[in-house]
Write an enzyme that holds these catalytic residues in place. Sequence first.
Site, mmCIF file in Angstrom:
data_model
loop_
_atom_site.group_PDB
_atom_site.id
_atom_site.type_symbol
_atom_site.label_atom_id
_atom_site.label_comp_id
_atom_site.label_asym_id
_atom_site.label_seq_id
_atom_site.Cartn_x
_atom_site.Cartn_y
_atom_site.Cartn_z
ATOM 1 N N GLU A 1 0.854 -1.188 0.000
ATOM 2 C CA GLU A 1 0.000 0.000 0.000
ATOM 3 C C GLU A 1 0.886 1.232 0.000
ATOM 4 O O GLU A 1 2.110 1.151 0.173
ATOM 5 C CB GLU A 1 -0.920 0.014 1.220
ATOM 6 C CG GLU A 1 -0.194 0.067 2.538
ATOM 7 C CD GLU A 1 -1.127 -0.058 3.734
ATOM 8 O OE1 GLU A 1 -0.696 0.314 4.841
ATOM 9 O OE2 GLU A 1 -2.268 -0.511 3.577
ATOM 10 N N HIS B 1 -4.146 2.847 7.495
ATOM 11 C CA HIS B 1 -3.031 2.414 8.309
ATOM 12 C C HIS B 1 -2.129 3.591 8.670
ATOM 13 O O HIS B 1 -1.970 4.533 7.901
ATOM 14 C CB HIS B 1 -2.206 1.361 7.576
ATOM 15 C CG HIS B 1 -2.899 0.034 7.490
ATOM 16 N ND1 HIS B 1 -2.552 -0.928 6.577
ATOM 17 C CD2 HIS B 1 -3.917 -0.499 8.207
ATOM 18 C CE1 HIS B 1 -3.315 -1.990 6.735
ATOM 19 N NE2 HIS B 1 -4.159 -1.752 7.712
#
Length: 298
Positions: free
Chosen positions: A211, A249
């Site tokens: 990511e 996150h």
Amino acid sequence: MAIFLTKDSKVLVQGMTGAEGMKHTRRMLAAGTDVVGGVNPRKAGAEAGFDGRTVPVFGSVRTAMDATGADVTVLFVPPPFARAAVIEAADAGIPLAVVITEGIPVHDAVAFQAYARQRGTRVIGPNCPGLISPGQSNAGIIPADITKPGRIGLVSKSGTLTYQLMYELRDIGFSTCVGIGGDPVIGTTHIDALAAFEADPDTDVIVMIGEIGGDAEERAARFIADQVTKPVVGYIAGFTAPEGKTMGHAGAIVSGSSGTAEAKRAALEAAGVRVGATPTETAGQVLALLADPAGRSA
């Protein structure tokens, strides 16, 4: 075979008697995991019941390991106590600690990761779903009923995308799926899992999910180019993320051109990795590789 977790793994649960610990211990047991004990200093000597099976509770990780031969611990411990819990596990000499807890302060994570590394304890996480070797053992919160044993290895920063790829490729199955977590400081990296899958004779294709944020995927790309002979398929989450904004996150933040999905995709493709534009396309790339193992690049 599998990596890090097998049918022979004996699993402890630190925080087993809490609500999350009880819920997920029940799910791990149902998946066939050999959960041999829980750890709670205030409930040492007690037993916890799970659908007709009782699991003993010990006062410390060392006591539990001595009594059961445990070699894995899964931590469902509140953030303020996670650092001490990992250090206790490392002091006991347990080989693998799976830290499910999210919201752990970065300075605590830095401290316990360094401490565990010095003592030879592998940490997976924190803020991760754990890992599963389907049909063998499940340490964490990954659903056990969405796939089957097979020959794909999966390493992912994202829990949700771990589950999606497991489901998309459920007809093929997996050797091991490892959710490494998306915090800025984690124990086991993409590279660690890639190296283990490369060495595993029962893994034929590797799926790597990354990511935005940081440079872990770029470093993994260099490792793949130099050290990995098995075909790798990648997916990068966050192509539409706005610059400078954390997306989900704590480690998923982009600054300028650093850490962008495009930069990560370019690095992986330069290393011969097929990169899907969506999770479904990524699964399709895996199927194509299995049909034509000689093909490495798109």
